[in-house]
Motif scaffolding. Structure first.
Motif, PDB file in Angstrom:
ATOM      1  N   GLY A   1      42.115  20.876  44.955  1.00  0.00           N
ATOM      2  CA  GLY A   1      40.732  20.572  45.287  1.00  0.00           C
ATOM      3  C   GLY A   1      40.074  19.785  44.166  1.00  0.00           C
ATOM      4  O   GLY A   1      40.693  19.479  43.148  1.00  0.00           O
ATOM      5  N   PHE A   2      38.799  19.477  44.372  1.00  0.00           N
ATOM      6  CA  PHE A   2      38.051  18.714  43.363  1.00  0.00           C
ATOM      7  C   PHE A   2      36.971  19.589  42.741  1.00  0.00           C
ATOM      8  O   PHE A   2      36.527  20.581  43.328  1.00  0.00           O
ATOM      9  N   LEU A   3      36.545  19.178  41.535  1.00  0.00           N
ATOM     10  CA  LEU A   3      35.419  19.827  40.860  1.00  0.00           C
ATOM     11  C   LEU A   3      34.364  18.762  40.588  1.00  0.00           C
ATOM     12  O   LEU A   3      34.703  17.662  40.155  1.00  0.00           O
ATOM     13  N   VAL A   4      33.123  19.097  40.844  1.00  0.00           N
ATOM     14  CA  VAL A   4      32.015  18.181  40.519  1.00  0.00           C
ATOM     15  C   VAL A   4      31.047  18.899  39.584  1.00  0.00           C
ATOM     16  O   VAL A   4      31.100  20.136  39.423  1.00  0.00           O
ATOM     17  N   ASP A   5      30.149  18.108  38.972  1.00  0.00           N
ATOM     18  CA  ASP A   5      29.280  18.661  37.929  1.00  0.00           C
ATOM     19  C   ASP A   5      28.391  19.798  38.437  1.00  0.00           C
ATOM     20  O   ASP A   5      28.052  20.699  37.678  1.00  0.00           O
ATOM     21  N   GLU A   6      28.039  19.790  39.732  1.00  0.00           N
ATOM     22  CA  GLU A   6      27.165  20.870  40.222  1.00  0.00           C
ATOM     23  C   GLU A   6      27.870  22.236  40.194  1.00  0.00           C
ATOM     24  O   GLU A   6      27.212  23.267  40.332  1.00  0.00           O
ATOM     25  N   PHE A   7      29.197  22.264  40.013  1.00  0.00           N
ATOM     26  CA  PHE A   7      29.913  23.554  39.957  1.00  0.00           C
ATOM     27  C   PHE A   7      29.946  24.141  38.549  1.00  0.00           C
ATOM     28  O   PHE A   7      30.385  25.270  38.366  1.00  0.00           O
ATOM     29  N   THR A   8      29.543  23.366  37.551  1.00  0.00           N
ATOM     30  CA  THR A   8      29.767  23.816  36.175  1.00  0.00           C
ATOM     31  C   THR A   8      28.726  24.845  35.734  1.00  0.00           C
ATOM     32  O   THR A   8      27.551  24.769  36.092  1.00  0.00           O
ATOM     33  N   VAL A   9      29.186  25.799  34.953  1.00  0.00           N
ATOM     34  CA  VAL A   9      28.327  26.818  34.352  1.00  0.00           C
ATOM     35  C   VAL A   9      28.616  26.774  32.854  1.00  0.00           C
ATOM     36  O   VAL A   9      29.766  26.591  32.450  1.00  0.00           O
ATOM     37  N   ALA A  10      27.579  26.934  32.027  1.00  0.00           N
ATOM     38  CA  ALA A  10      27.783  26.940  30.580  1.00  0.00           C
ATOM     39  C   ALA A  10      28.432  28.257  30.165  1.00  0.00           C
ATOM     40  O   ALA A  10      28.217  29.292  30.815  1.00  0.00           O
ATOM     41  N   ASP A  11      29.199  28.227  29.089  1.00  0.00           N
ATOM     42  CA  ASP A  11      29.817  29.448  28.577  1.00  0.00           C
ATOM     43  C   ASP A  11      28.715  30.465  28.264  1.00  0.00           C
ATOM     44  O   ASP A  11      27.743  30.141  27.586  1.00  0.00           O
ATOM     45  N   GLY A  12      28.841  31.656  28.820  1.00  0.00           N
ATOM     46  CA  GLY A  12      27.824  32.689  28.651  1.00  0.00           C
ATOM     47  C   GLY A  12      26.674  32.554  29.642  1.00  0.00           C
ATOM     48  O   GLY A  12      25.729  33.346  29.617  1.00  0.00           O
ATOM     49  N   GLY A  13      26.760  31.563  30.526  1.00  0.00           N
ATOM     50  CA  GLY A  13      25.653  31.266  31.439  1.00  0.00           C
ATOM     51  C   GLY A  13      25.593  32.180  32.655  1.00  0.00           C
ATOM     52  O   GLY A  13      26.388  33.108  32.800  1.00  0.00           O
ATOM     53  N   GLU A  14      24.610  31.863  33.515  1.00  0.00           N
ATOM     54  CA  GLU A  14      24.334  32.713  34.682  1.00  0.00           C
ATOM     55  C   GLU A  14      24.764  32.034  35.979  1.00  0.00           C
ATOM     56  O   GLU A  14      24.620  30.820  36.127  1.00  0.00           O
ATOM     57  N   VAL A  15      25.219  32.841  36.904  1.00  0.00           N
ATOM     58  CA  VAL A  15      25.506  32.375  38.263  1.00  0.00           C
ATOM     59  C   VAL A  15      24.646  33.202  39.202  1.00  0.00           C
ATOM     60  O   VAL A  15      24.660  34.435  39.157  1.00  0.00           O
ATOM     61  N   LYS A  16      23.860  32.502  40.049  1.00  0.00           N
ATOM     62  CA  LYS A  16      22.992  33.208  40.994  1.00  0.00           C
ATOM     63  C   LYS A  16      23.787  33.595  42.236  1.00  0.00           C
ATOM     64  O   LYS A  16      24.260  32.729  42.973  1.00  0.00           O
ATOM     65  N   VAL A  17      23.905  34.889  42.461  1.00  0.00           N
ATOM     66  CA  VAL A  17      24.699  35.383  43.590  1.00  0.00           C
ATOM     67  C   VAL A  17      24.085  34.951  44.929  1.00  0.00           C
ATOM     68  O   VAL A  17      24.809  34.719  45.905  1.00  0.00           O
ATOM     69  N   SER A  18      22.758  34.786  44.964  1.00  0.00           N
ATOM     70  CA  SER A  18      22.117  34.413  46.238  1.00  0.00           C
ATOM     71  C   SER A  18      22.466  32.984  46.661  1.00  0.00           C
ATOM     72  O   SER A  18      22.263  32.610  47.814  1.00  0.00           O
ATOM     73  N   ASP A  19      23.022  32.181  45.729  1.00  0.00           N
ATOM     74  CA  ASP A  19      23.465  30.824  46.081  1.00  0.00           C
ATOM     75  C   ASP A  19      24.873  30.828  46.677  1.00  0.00           C
ATOM     76  O   ASP A  19      25.379  29.785  47.066  1.00  0.00           O
ATOM     77  N   LEU A  20      25.506  32.002  46.693  1.00  0.00           N
ATOM     78  CA  LEU A  20      26.909  32.093  47.102  1.00  0.00           C
ATOM     79  C   LEU A  20      27.056  33.102  48.241  1.00  0.00           C
ATOM     80  O   LEU A  20      26.123  33.841  48.566  1.00  0.00           O
ATOM     81  N   ILE A  21      28.240  33.137  48.853  1.00  0.00           N
ATOM     82  CA  ILE A  21      28.466  34.001  50.008  1.00  0.00           C
ATOM     83  C   ILE A  21      29.080  35.337  49.581  1.00  0.00           C
ATOM     84  O   ILE A  21      28.508  36.394  49.821  1.00  0.00           O
ATOM     85  N   HIS A  22      30.249  35.264  48.931  1.00  0.00           N
ATOM     86  CA  HIS A  22      30.970  36.484  48.536  1.00  0.00           C
ATOM     87  C   HIS A  22      31.880  36.143  47.354  1.00  0.00           C
ATOM     88  O   HIS A  22      33.111  36.100  47.492  1.00  0.00           O
ATOM     89  N   PRO A  23      31.256  35.842  46.191  1.00  0.00           N
ATOM     90  CA  PRO A  23      32.024  35.291  45.068  1.00  0.00           C
ATOM     91  C   PRO A  23      33.085  36.232  44.503  1.00  0.00           C
ATOM     92  O   PRO A  23      32.912  37.446  44.501  1.00  0.00           O
ATOM     93  N   LYS A  24      34.165  35.598  44.028  1.00  0.00           N
ATOM     94  CA  LYS A  24      35.215  36.299  43.290  1.00  0.00           C
ATOM     95  C   LYS A  24      35.523  35.474  42.051  1.00  0.00           C
ATOM     96  O   LYS A  24      35.342  34.251  42.064  1.00  0.00           O
ATOM     97  N   VAL A  25      36.014  36.136  41.016  1.00  0.00           N
ATOM     98  CA  VAL A  25      36.373  35.416  39.785  1.00  0.00           C
ATOM     99  C   VAL A  25      37.878  35.491  39.553  1.00  0.00           C
ATOM    100  O   VAL A  25      38.530  36.455  39.952  1.00  0.00           O
ATOM    101  N   GLU A  26      38.393  34.451  38.892  1.00  0.00           N
ATOM    102  CA  GLU A  26      39.813  34.446  38.547  1.00  0.00           C
ATOM    103  C   GLU A  26      40.023  33.745  37.214  1.00  0.00           C
ATOM    104  O   GLU A  26      39.310  32.794  36.891  1.00  0.00           O
ATOM    105  N   PRO A  27      41.003  34.245  36.442  1.00  0.00           N
ATOM    106  CA  PRO A  27      41.270  33.675  35.122  1.00  0.00           C
ATOM    107  C   PRO A  27      42.214  32.483  35.220  1.00  0.00           C
ATOM    108  O   PRO A  27      43.246  32.561  35.882  1.00  0.00           O
ATOM    109  N   GLU A  28      41.863  31.392  34.561  1.00  0.00           N
ATOM    110  CA  GLU A  28      42.678  30.186  34.684  1.00  0.00           C
ATOM    111  C   GLU A  28      42.909  29.508  33.330  1.00  0.00           C
ATOM    112  O   GLU A  28      41.999  29.418  32.503  1.00  0.00           O
ATOM    113  N   ILE A  29      44.122  29.022  33.144  1.00  0.00           N
ATOM    114  CA  ILE A  29      44.425  28.170  31.995  1.00  0.00           C
ATOM    115  C   ILE A  29      44.058  26.742  32.407  1.00  0.00           C
ATOM    116  O   ILE A  29      44.495  26.259  33.452  1.00  0.00           O
ATOM    117  N   CYS A  30      43.203  26.091  31.608  1.00  0.00           N
ATOM    118  CA  CYS A  30      42.683  24.777  31.971  1.00  0.00           C
ATOM    119  C   CYS A  30      43.242  23.715  31.027  1.00  0.00           C
ATOM    120  O   CYS A  30      43.367  23.959  29.824  1.00  0.00           O
TER     121      CYS A  30
END
Ligand code: OOG
Ligand code: MG
Length: 262
Positions: free
Chosen positions: A82-111
């Motif tokens: 898939g692709f990533l665009v700038d609107e997906f980026t979050v700063a390290d230590g930053g906040e993600v608003k759950v109300s902007d999402l449906i049913h979020p999950k997190v996963e650890p990735e080597i980048c």
């Protein structure tokens, strides 16, 4: 291709609206069982085109479903891209608003961050390492637009592989200075380790996921530009999160990266 251009347009508009409005939908192959992988990537391309037209900028690429843990969790057998665009980026230590999402999950990735352009077909792990600049830890927030995270591979490709947010950070290291197979991964939620792994969980070596992405792009007449960020795919099962959760990824030799759900 099995679907008409008109239907591809309609499905892309539908999935893009579901993403922007945090609305779920049944998987699109329910109504279009004849849809093939070319159609699925064509829908994904249309969503990207709409985002770029709306002022978004490319931020990188992602491989997904690259570990057995993820494939087993989602009931599928092959990686997706898939692709990533700038609107997906979050700063390290930053906040993600759950109300902007449906049913979020997190996963650890080597980048990976590449230094040279990579071209497929025939791209190998060695080619990826030779063309890479640094590797660093990242947390991907996935948020399938499909009801209850239930999908098949074609539907998830069309939905840009559930991409929604990501954060990279920690301490970037030279991609050739570490053995990424034995790199230890600890994902913590609210201070408690909830998923543990090592880099080899991703296709035996996370650079193999980047090579697969490059070969996939090559089949579609594209290359991976120099300076690209690539998420190599969740090394463990994805973990559901809700407002109030603090998530921290610790990666051996690369420090930590975190975000908060509000
Ligand atoms: C598809 C996206 C998978 C990964 O790293 O495996 C992915 C999904 O599981 O919803 O990003
Ligand atoms: Mg992922």
């Amino acid at each position: 291709m099995a679907l008409s251009s008109k239907i591809l347009d309609k499905l892309a508009k539908h999935l893009h609206a579901c993403q922007r409005e945090a609305r779920d939908t049944p998987k699109i192959t329910d109504d279009h069982p004849e849809m093939d992988f070319d159609d699925a990537y064509a829908i994904q391309d249309r969503i990207l085109a709409a985002k770029l037209k709306g002022g978004a900028h490319m931020a990188g690429y992602k491989a997904g479903l690259t570990s057995h843990a993820k494939m087993k969790q989602m009931g599928v057998t092959d990686p997706v891209f898939g692709f990533l665009v700038d609107e997906f980026t979050v700063a390290d230590g930053g906040e993600v608003k759950v109300s902007d999402l449906i049913h979020p999950k997190v996963e650890p990735e080597i980048c990976f961050v590449t230094r040279d352009e990579l071209k497929g077909p025939g791209c190998s792990i060695a080619n990826v390492l030779a063309a890479s600049d640094v590797v660093l830890p990242g947390i991907e927030v996935i948020d399938s637009r499909y009801r209850d995270f239930k999908f098949d591979l074609k539907s998830v490709v069309a939905d840009n592989t559930s991409a929604s947010r990501f954060v990279v950070g920690g301490h970037a290291v030279d991609a050739r200075s570490v053995d990424l197979r034995t790199t230890g991964i600890v994902l913590e939620k609210n201070g408690v380790p909830v998923a543990l792994g090592a880099g080899a969980a991703v296709l035996g070596h996370p650079a193999a996921a980047v090579a697969m992405l490059v070969n996939h792009l090559g089949r579609r007449g594209k290359t991976l530009p120099a300076g690209s960020l690539v998420l190599s795919g969740g090394a463990t099962e994805a973990v559901a999160v809700q407002a109030g959760d603090h998530v921290c990824l610790r990666m051996q030799g690369m420090g930590s990266v975190s975000l908060r759900f509000v």
